[in-house]
Enzyme design. Structure first.
Site, PDB file in Angstrom:
ATOM      1  N   VAL A 223       7.507   7.344  -7.181  1.00 31.34           N
ATOM      2  CA  VAL A 223       6.683   6.344  -7.872  1.00 31.34           C
ATOM      3  C   VAL A 223       5.251   6.305  -7.348  1.00 31.34           C
ATOM      4  O   VAL A 223       4.344   5.879  -8.063  1.00 31.34           O
ATOM      5  CB  VAL A 223       7.292   4.917  -7.766  1.00 31.34           C
TER       6      VAL A 223
ATOM      7  N   TYR B  13       4.643  -4.987   4.486  1.00 33.04           N
ATOM      8  CA  TYR B  13       5.705  -5.234   3.504  1.00 33.04           C
ATOM      9  C   TYR B  13       5.489  -6.594   2.847  1.00 33.04           C
ATOM     10  O   TYR B  13       5.494  -6.715   1.622  1.00 33.04           O
ATOM     11  CB  TYR B  13       7.069  -5.174   4.190  1.00 33.04           C
TER      12      TYR B  13
ATOM     13  N   SER C 182       2.579  -6.423   0.545  1.00 28.79           N
ATOM     14  CA  SER C 182       2.830  -5.621  -0.656  1.00 28.79           C
ATOM     15  C   SER C 182       3.622  -6.423  -1.684  1.00 28.79           C
ATOM     16  O   SER C 182       3.433  -6.272  -2.890  1.00 28.79           O
ATOM     17  CB  SER C 182       3.570  -4.323  -0.308  1.00 28.79           C
ATOM     18  N   LYS C 183       4.507  -7.305  -1.194  1.00 25.74           N
ATOM     19  CA  LYS C 183       5.307  -8.094  -2.128  1.00 25.74           C
ATOM     20  C   LYS C 183       4.464  -9.188  -2.777  1.00 25.74           C
ATOM     21  O   LYS C 183       4.680  -9.557  -3.937  1.00 25.74           O
ATOM     22  CB  LYS C 183       6.540  -8.660  -1.424  1.00 25.74           C
TER      23      LYS C 183
ATOM     24  N   ILE D 295      19.504  -9.782   1.443  1.00 22.79           N
ATOM     25  CA  ILE D 295      20.553  -9.088   0.703  1.00 22.79           C
ATOM     26  C   ILE D 295      21.097  -8.028   1.636  1.00 22.79           C
ATOM     27  O   ILE D 295      20.332  -7.251   2.238  1.00 22.79           O
ATOM     28  CB  ILE D 295      19.979  -8.429  -0.578  1.00 22.79           C
TER      29      ILE D 295
END
Lengths: 259, 250
Positions: free
Chosen positions: B55, B144, B147-148, B176
């Site tokens: 991606v 991270y 980025s979210k 999760i």
């Protein structure tokens, strides 16, 4: 008060009412306002602490009573003619789930934390209008955004204060009356002592909770007064309708992993 | 069969949450394409269309678009699930770390939406993978987390700019139980204690499973959510409704 603090007297000549002004955070706000040159009225049902007498006048004010709010503002008008700053700092906490909370307890905490903010502001706004400007600072809490266990009614009152803050800011902005809320985390006050009151090994617990904070300490009443002082003055002239979280970074994180 | 006849592309569908979404979409009748950086996994079910594509590379996303057009004509559902996590604070993060992480998590979503949105059928649904750490920080995951937050912002922009032809929403998972979660707990001084601390702060009483996230992805992909766009959906067992205090302390 911090030893190195420099006072600019930016509130010189301003008239300020602080509800809950004799409580832990309220006293620090009254002292700071006085140091900045304001005329301060500590409005509280609790008696005036001797140490505060050089900083503020006392007015016996029950925030749950409409008559008391009218009397307080009549006093302010008679003494000063107008009002510049109102800090709605009076508040209580009930450490219970909804099943444990009686209707009387629910109504009592709402009458102080929410109705009290409503009533004192309702009768304070006309005195700000006379001056053509004003700053109202309400006490929210991070618990108005996210919950702590067994504080259900308290969390609900603080969510209500947050929404009321924005609503008042919308209604009075055009009259240059600004309305903000500060949202404290854990502040070292008698309320915090009561929160820890009946929990086993209190010192160890206090240390653990302290260390969950990114800044590794509890807030002090002076930390809160620093922000209230800023919001009260002209440096904050474009700040309105905002909720100001002041919690040592506690709620910036999902979880503290370096205990 | 809520996705009967629909064509769905799930990026990063080889493992974890992505694999659960692929599996669920197939069960609901969709034709599912997924992609990843490696060759087709040998154990992958034959009804999954695997395309080797990264991606973070815009050219490869264009080739992926050509593949979808050639084999399916148009796309109904795009799930931007591919992502990586690097367990570092800001000062420990290298230029290469930036390229890898922002390349996949931020530029990857940008690349995929830019290439695939033009071939999405009217009424299509884009589902991005945000995170609760895009709203509040997890320690030692600086880029991270950031980025979210980018994904959350882009989700709203895509919804605003490209409605009404497509809808765009993000899911913000909490803990999760995947390999990625274990890597995140590994930054703790005592990973087992940190995991236990997190567990007791879940009002749901358990950690999430990839299937929990697939349930939300299915709803957002389906016609049940036709009026839903530009929003972030937290699926975290209640974790971030509570403060970071551990209730077992009290």
């Amino acid at each position: 008060m911090d030893a190195e603090k420099i006072f600019t007297e930016h509130l010189k000549g301003r008239v300020a009412v602080v509800t809950g002004g004799c409580g832990g955070i309220g006293q620090a706000i009254c002292r700071r306002f006085a140091s900045e040159g304001a005329q301060v009225i500590a409005a509280d049902v609790a008696p005036m602490p001797e140490a505060l007498q050089s900083s503020a006048q006392y007015f016996n004010h029950d925030v749950t009573s409409e008559q008391s709010a009218q009397d307080l503002m009549a006093f302010v008008e008679q003494q000063f003619g107008h009002l510049d700053v109102l800090v709605n700092a009076a508040g209580i906490e009930i450490e219970k789930t909804i099943e444990e909370t009686t209707l009387d307890e629910w109504q009592r905490i709402f009458s102080i934390n929410v109705t009290g903010t409503f009533l004192t502001s309702k009768y304070g706004v006309p005195l700000m209008r006379k001056k053509g400007a004003g700053s109202i600072i309400n006490f929210g809490s991070y618990d108005g955004f996210i919950a702590d266990p067994s504080l259900a009614a308290y969390c609900a009152t603080k969510g209500a204060v947050h929404a009321l803050t924005k609503a008042m800011a919308c209604d009075y902005g055009k009259e240059n009356i600004r309305v903000n809320a500060i949202c404290p985390g854990f502040v070292a006050t008698p309320m915090l002592e009561s929160f820890f009151g009946d929990s086993g090994d209190i010192e160890s617990l206090k240390q653990q909770v302290r260390d969950i904070h990114p800044l590794r300490r509890y807030g002090t009443p002076d930390d809160m007064a620093n922000l209230v002082n800023w919001l009260a003055g002209d440096e904050a002239r474009y700040a309105s309708g905002a909720l100001w979280v002041l919690d040592g970074g506690l709620t910036a994180q999902v979880q503290q992993m370096r205990l | 069969m809520q996705l009967s006849g629909k064509v769905a592309l799930v990026t990063g569908g080889r493992q974890g949450i992505g694999a659960a979404i692929v599996e669920r979409f197939l069960l609901e009748g969709a034709k599912v394409v997924t992609c990843g950086r490696g060759a087709r996994p040998s154990d992958m079910a034959s009804n999954i269309d695997w395309v080797q594509a990264d991606v973070s590379c815009s050219g490869q996303m264009e080739l992926l678009k050509d593949h979808v057009v050639t084999h399916y004509g148009a796309l109904d559902v795009l799930v931007n699930n591919a992502g990586v996590q690097i367990e570092k604070t800001l000062v420990d993060t290298s230029d290469d770390d930036w390229d890898v992480l922002m390349g996949a998590n931020a530029k990857g979503v940008f690349n995929a939406v830019r290439s695939l949105l033009p071939i999405m059928a009217s009424g299509g649904s884009i589902i991005n993978m945000g995170s609760v750490s895009g709203n509040a920080a997890d320690p030692g995951l600086a880029l991270y987390n950031a980025s979210k937050a980018f994904v959350h912002g882009l989700t709203r922009s895509v919804a605003v700019d490209h409605g009404p032809s497509v809808r765009c929403n993000a899911i913000c998972p909490g803990w999760i139980m995947t390999a990625m979660a274990d890597s995140a707990f590994a930054v703790a001084e005592d990973p087992a204690a940190a995991k236990q601390d997190a567990l007791v702060r879940h009002p749901a009483g358990r950690f999430g499973t990839p299937a929990d996230i697939a349930n939300m992805a299915l709803w957002l992909a389906s016609n049940e959510s036709q009026f839903v766009t530009g929003q972030l959906f937290t699926v975290d067992g209640g974790l971030t409704a509570a403060s970071p205090l551990n209730p077992s302390l009290f």
